[in-house]
Structures are given as structure tokens and as C-alpha cells.
Motif scaffolding. Structure first.
Motif, PDB file in Angstrom:
ATOM      1  N   LEU A 140     -36.662  -1.955  -7.737  1.00 56.83           N
ATOM      2  CA  LEU A 140     -36.853  -2.072  -6.287  1.00 56.83           C
ATOM      3  C   LEU A 140     -35.630  -2.704  -5.616  1.00 56.83           C
ATOM      4  N   ASP A 180     -43.963   2.920  -3.876  1.00 58.36           N
ATOM      5  CA  ASP A 180     -45.017   2.237  -3.123  1.00 58.36           C
ATOM      6  C   ASP A 180     -44.452   1.051  -2.349  1.00 58.36           C
ATOM      7  N   LEU A 181     -43.549   0.311  -3.005  1.00 66.79           N
ATOM      8  CA  LEU A 181     -43.101  -0.961  -2.441  1.00 66.79           C
ATOM      9  C   LEU A 181     -41.976  -0.820  -1.425  1.00 66.79           C
ATOM     10  N   PRO A 183     -41.244   1.038   1.311  1.00 70.08           N
ATOM     11  CA  PRO A 183     -41.454   0.939   2.761  1.00 70.08           C
ATOM     12  C   PRO A 183     -41.850  -0.465   3.215  1.00 70.08           C
ATOM     13  N   TYR A 184     -42.625  -1.189   2.394  1.00 68.85           N
ATOM     14  CA  TYR A 184     -43.005  -2.553   2.763  1.00 68.85           C
ATOM     15  C   TYR A 184     -41.785  -3.471   2.754  1.00 68.85           C
ATOM     16  N   ALA A 185     -40.929  -3.285   1.743  1.00 60.42           N
ATOM     17  CA  ALA A 185     -39.723  -4.114   1.672  1.00 60.42           C
ATOM     18  C   ALA A 185     -38.831  -3.855   2.885  1.00 60.42           C
ATOM     19  N   THR A 187     -39.809  -2.922   5.882  1.00 61.44           N
ATOM     20  CA  THR A 187     -40.364  -3.563   7.082  1.00 61.44           C
ATOM     21  C   THR A 187     -40.137  -5.070   7.018  1.00 61.44           C
ATOM     22  N   MET A 188     -40.185  -5.659   5.815  1.00 62.08           N
ATOM     23  CA  MET A 188     -39.933  -7.094   5.701  1.00 62.08           C
ATOM     24  C   MET A 188     -38.457  -7.417   5.963  1.00 62.08           C
ATOM     25  N   GLU A 189     -37.596  -6.455   5.647  1.00 56.61           N
ATOM     26  CA  GLU A 189     -36.174  -6.604   5.954  1.00 56.61           C
ATOM     27  C   GLU A 189     -35.978  -6.712   7.477  1.00 56.61           C
ATOM     28  N   GLN A 190     -36.685  -5.874   8.213  1.00 54.66           N
ATOM     29  CA  GLN A 190     -36.616  -5.957   9.679  1.00 54.66           C
ATOM     30  C   GLN A 190     -37.168  -7.282  10.184  1.00 54.66           C
TER      31      GLN A 190
END
Lengths: 241, 241
Positions: A140, A180-181, A183-185, A187-190
Motif C-alpha cells: 500500500l 480496497d485500502l 481510495p481510503y488512503a 482521502t486521508m491524504e487530502q
């Protein structure tokens, strides 16, 4: 301002303010005579942070003291100062209590021909779920191009807590993969960029680090409830009522 | 499969499986004779979910039973079914324990000339911090265009928990405004779309609802640790080491 005013303006009971002073969580005021000291806005700001960490973040006093030692360390560069303060905070690991005992192997009564269905023996020293989670986090971070996080690896408590959480999910039958992970990562980057944008509006590295700690410790319930509201909204949008 | 195989394949101790059966968290198997019953893949899936909710999510047994009643209610449309199951889960409220007592007013010893600095009296029935948080959430939802969340309002536990969290932050001296919250809400909107995209890959509304519950209860530590890693990465990118 006097001690009583500090309590008054912060809404913190005087006995609690005195306790924080004794514990070294709040720096002493400037002595003005044998029985009185003078406090300023920085004491008020610190008092609010300490109370929020203890009462809302449920963070132990010893941990608060350690976090604040990093916040106050003017000798550190901003990344290290932020990192040290944030790393000292508790990290949610999503670990099943009692899981290691269970992972030690199935109970005697269930040992039998179906044994091999459970996969590689969980009695060996290497936990296959943890090994899978380790590989997953490495893949990831490589795909994200998060080189600092990758270099630091298990030195970082967030990295360790992420691996532990993913290992637990894997063991419980919820294996995730890097697709899976990702797209979440992202958004957390933003979200992290917004965190730092807000932080940079503050004038000094000390105030910036205080803000980062407050935001890490207190802002999590805001994010999690926004996520739940967004799920409801998106579900309504897709499937109607 | 037999009960022993169910324990074996799930890694859950047999005594625990029997406890879940007695508590009605796991539906009974299909009787094949006076002493034995047959279990299938749906039992295994349910067993993993129950164990994860109790051991990782630390969710009380009575709450798990309530959530599962909604998961199993085939009479509901998907939005209501998802909503009911997710609403029954605990919501992190970020509320300071003992805060209401403190908010009841400053202690006697601090009452004095500086009293009015604390703003409107906290002894009145209306909590000004909560009123501010209510207005803020309403403005935020209006600007986001989240019409379902806005209509449901305080009926939704995520809405109530968000207001409570923001009221606590406000009382502690961390007032946020809609401009602060908008970018986070937008990233959570994206995350919710990913949640539903993944969920839709599952074949039945029951499995979809089970997945949504597992993801809400178990995926939160993943998100929070990804946020911490992203903060470290972004800080290194902006300020170096």
C-alpha cells in the motif's frame, strides 16, 4: 491573570488547575509575590489542551506529560517535533482482546480431521495473519508513494497499529487488499493536507504542534460521525428510502 | 458442517460458539437428529461478524442482538435496513465525562468580578455551546447538500454525536466553523461512496448489510491510522526532516 481567573476563563475547576500545575502539565506562572503568580494566554491555551486530552481523549496523565515535552522542545525541526508529539499519543489498534490466546490453536475438543481447513497451523511462531498484514501495508505505502512512512516502517506507532488492525481483520475473516485500502488512503491524504493547512495559520511552531495534537486527539469523533452521516446520505441517494 | 467444524473453521472456541447460540446471536442450525445440527456458510459468516463486533468493536451483547435484528429484517428497503443496523451501533461522541457538572457553573471560590468574562451564564437551561454546534451542523449539511441527513436531523445518532462532539470542542476552546469542516465532510463523502461500491459487490441485501456493519464497526481504526500516517507523510513533504 491570577490563578482564579485562569480557572474562571477556562471553565476548569480551580482544584483541577492546581492538580495540573503540581503534575507539571501546566508550566508555573510568573511569581509576583510570596503567595501569588501571574498567568498569561499561553497558560490558558495549554490548560484547554490538557483538559481536552484528559477528559475527551481519555489520555493518561503520564502520556500527556510525554506529548507536551515534545510540544515544548524548541530544539526540534517541525516534522520531528510534530512526529514525536503525535507518536506519543495512543493509537487505536482494533485488536481483539484475548486474540493471541485464541491464535495459539484450536481447543482440544475441536482438533480432528477438519483441522487442515483452518490453513497453516496457528501454533507456529510466525502469525500468518500478521505476515499478510505486513506485506499488505508495504504494498500500500509503495503504491501511494508514501516514502517517509515506508522508510520509518514499524518505528511509527501508526504503522504498527495499522498492521495490527489489518492482521486482526484478516484473522476474523475480513481480508482486505491494497485496492480496497488505496481510495481510503487517498482521502486521508487530502484530510492530512487540510490538517496542515489549518495548522499553518498559527504563528509559532509550539502553537502549531499544540494544534496538531488537539486535532489528532479530539477530531477523530468528528471524522467518524461525518463518515456515518455520509454513508446514510449516499445510501439514500443510491437506493432511495 | 457440525458445530465442532464451525468452531474450527472460525477459530472461535466451542464454548463461545455455544454461548452465542444460547444468546440468539447465531441462528440455530438445521436439526439432523436428537443431539446434532447442521451449520452452513451463512452461520460461519455470522459467527465472524458477531465475534468481531464483540471482541474488536467492544459492542455489548444486547446491542449486537439489536443490530442483527435489523440486518435480518428482509421486509426493509436497503436504505432503511442499512440505516437501522448502523444507527443501532455505538457512536463515538467525544464528550468530556463530568462536563455537564462543570458546565453547571464555576465553583464558588472563583466567582468574582471576572465572572462575566466567561460569557453568557452556563447556569441557564440552554447550553450556548450546544446551540452553536446545532447551528454549525445545520449550516454544514445545507452547504454540503446532504438533504437526507438534514431532514433526519437529531433522529440520526451520528447527527446527535456530531453535535455533541462539536459542542464539547467549542466548550473546550476549540470552536470550528463550517469552512473548517467542509473539506473533511467532502473526503468522508468520497469514503462513503467507496464503502457502498465495495458493499454492492456482495450478492444479497443481508450480506450487504452485514458488510456495512462490519465496515462501520471495524474499519474505523484503519481510517484513523491511515490519517496519522498521512499526516506524517505530508509533514515530511512540506517541512523535510
Amino acid at each position: 491573570m491570577r490563578l482564579a481567573d485562569l480557572g474562571e476563563r477556562s471553565g476548569v475547576p480551580l482544584a483541577t488547575v492546581k492538580y495540573y500545575l503540581r503534575e507539571g502539565l501546566l508550566p508555573p506562572g510568573r511569581r509576583i509575590n510570596a503567595t501569588q503568580a501571574e498567568y498569561d494566554e499561553s497558560h490558558l491555551r495549554r490548560l484547554r489542551l490538557v483538559r481536552a486530552m484528559i477528559q475527551v481523549g481519555r489520555i493518561p496523565v503520564a502520556t500527556v506529560r510525554e506529548v507536551l515535552a515534545h510540544v515544548d522542545d524548541d530544539s526540534l525541526g517541525l516534522t520531528v517535533r510534530l512526529g514525536a508529539a503525535l507518536w506519543a499519543l495512543p493509537h487505536p489498534a482494533g485488536e481483539a482482546p484475548g486474540a493471541p490466546a485464541e491464535a495459539a490453536g484450536p481447543s482440544r475438543e475441536t482438533a480432528g480431521p477438519s483441522r487442515e481447513v483452518a490453513g497453516p497451523s496457528r501454533e507456529t511462531a510466525v502469525d500468518p495473519h500478521r505476515a499478510a498484514a505486513d506485506l499488505l501495508v508495504d504494498e500500500l505505502l509503495a503504491r501511494l508513494g508514501w516514502s517517509a512512512a515506508r522508510e520509518l516502517g514499524a518505528l511509527s506507532p501508526a504503522h504498527r497499529a495499522l498492521v495490527t488492525t489489518l492482521a486482526t481483520l484478516h484473522r476474523l475473516g475480513y481480508p482486505l487488499d491494497a485496492d480496497d485500502l488505496l481510495p481510503y488512503a487517498r482521502t486521508m491524504e487530502q484530510a492530512a493536507a487540510h490538517d496542515l493547512d489549518r495548522m499553518e495559520q498559527l504563528p509559532t511552531p509550539r502553537e502549531q504542534t499544540e494544534y496538531a495534537v488537539a486535532s489528532a486527539a479530539l477530531f477523530e469523533p468528528v471524522l467518524l460521525n461525518l463518515r456515518r452521516l455520509a454513508q446514510c446520505e449516499e445510501s439514500n441517494r443510491r437506493y432511495g428510502l
